[in-house]
Design an enzyme around this catalytic site. Structure first.
Site, mmCIF file in Angstrom:
data_model
loop_
_atom_site.group_PDB
_atom_site.id
_atom_site.type_symbol
_atom_site.label_atom_id
_atom_site.label_comp_id
_atom_site.label_asym_id
_atom_site.label_seq_id
_atom_site.Cartn_x
_atom_site.Cartn_y
_atom_site.Cartn_z
ATOM 1 N N CYS A 76 0.835 -1.206 0.000
ATOM 2 C CA CYS A 76 0.000 0.000 0.000
ATOM 3 C C CYS A 76 0.869 1.255 0.000
ATOM 4 C CB CYS A 76 -0.896 0.020 1.234
ATOM 5 S SG CYS A 76 -2.376 -0.969 1.064
ATOM 6 N N HIS A 77 0.414 2.270 -0.736
ATOM 7 C CA HIS A 77 1.100 3.558 -0.727
ATOM 8 C C HIS A 77 0.699 4.354 0.523
ATOM 9 C CE1 HIS A 77 1.029 2.438 -5.006
ATOM 10 N NE2 HIS A 77 2.100 3.207 -5.158
ATOM 11 N N ASP A 128 -11.990 -6.526 21.783
ATOM 12 C CA ASP A 128 -11.113 -6.263 22.928
ATOM 13 C C ASP A 128 -11.865 -5.591 24.071
ATOM 14 O OD1 ASP A 128 -8.416 -5.997 24.202
ATOM 15 O OD2 ASP A 128 -8.884 -3.859 23.990
#
Length: 306
Positions: A76-77, A128
């Site tokens: 990914c960029h 979580d």
């Protein structure tokens, strides 16, 4: 399908060169669904989880995930994101939290991975926050729903696209409706010349042809409209739509979902005629936000308010 762009001619991994591409406005919308226990859903709604406000913490986590996408996904960029928005829809009947993330940029590459990372991290954060009371939480249905911008234009997930099979109306409540070729919808009123129209939240009723066909397979000879439905749909999972979700009929009519199913206090004429009524379990209700005239066979699209 085109070739995979993250490999060069020699089969080596690479980050795609986007130097020569034009900058365009790009938007991506992704979804995840978190299934919790009914008890956990009540605790989340009442903000009774000891760690804090579950959905607000998950929202912040999703935004932070967007910013770290390039660190997590190798090719990914790193992007200069211009906008991120996360929304949570509580589907209480199914004890499901639907997460929607909208990511935006004016740039040379898309923001699909950022939207998908946002919903994934938000879902993990819900786990979580709640794992002390519910270790059986499931995170799934992670997918891209829509993207715009770039040379490939607009992509819309097929689960958001359906069809109007038929329109039905009647002059009396609690009775089977008759098919009509064309429906005229009036804003904040409903279907013209239908008994359920008026200034209330159940102006329009919708039922899927898939559910009607299931009843037909049980040996019932049913006409469309037999369950009192105004709109018979095809291809959409109506009962999975959250309250407030908007539907576009044809080119101009917009409905807003106001109720999923209903409680049947008395056995209506439909029940006595058919032997069962699936509207309370499988039907949904809506009000008209924007009016207009639509013919059967029109496109039906779920709008995501992007």
């Amino acid at each position: 399908m085109g070739k995979l762009s993250h490999f060069d001619e020699a089969g080596r991994s690479r980050m795609v060169d986007i130097t020569a591409k034009d900058e365009t406005k790009r938007v991506a919308i992704a979804q995840a669904k978190v299934r919790v226990s009914p008890k956990t859903m009540e605790l989340i709604k009442g903000q009774e989880i000891e760690k804090g406000d579950v959905l607000e913490v998950a929202r912040v986590a999703g935004i932070m995930g967007v910013k770290r996408t390039a660190d997590l996904i190798p090719m990914c960029h790193p992007l200069l994101i211009s906008g991120v928005d996360l929304k949570f829809n509580l589907i209480e009947e199914e004890a499901i939290i639907e997460i929607l993330a909208v990511t935006k940029i004016a740039g040379k590459t898309g923001v699909e991975m950022e939207a998908l990372t946002a919903v994934s991290v938000a879902g993990l954060t819900i786990y979580d926050m709640c794992k002390a009371v519910d270790k059986g939480i499931e995170i799934g249905d992670i997918k891209l729903l829509k993207k715009t911008g770039g040379k490939n234009g607009v992509y819309v997930d097929q689960d958001l696209i359906g069809e109007v099979v038929a329109f039905c109306s009647s002059l009396e409540k609690g009775t089977a409706k008759e098919q009509i070729a064309e429906a005229n919808f009036k804003e904040n009123y409903g279907l013209e010349r239908d008994a359920h129209a008026g200034d209330w939240h159940r102006q329009i009723s919708l039922l899927a042809i898939e559910d009607i066909d299931y009843m037909r397979e049980q040996g019932l000879d049913l006409k469309l409209g037999a369950f009192g439905e105004n709109i018979v749909t095809k291809g959409l999972k109506l009962t999975e739509l959250p309250l407030g979700r908007k539907l576009k009929l044809g080119e101009e009519v917009i409905l807003e979902v106001t109720q999923i199913g209903k409680e049947c206090h008395n056995r209506c004429n439909i029940y006595h005629q058919v032997g069962d009524c699936i509207m309370p379990k499988r039907g949904i209700f809506a009000k008209v936000i924007q009016g207009g005239t639509v013919k059967a066979g029109a496109k039906l699209e779920v709008l995501l308010n992007d």
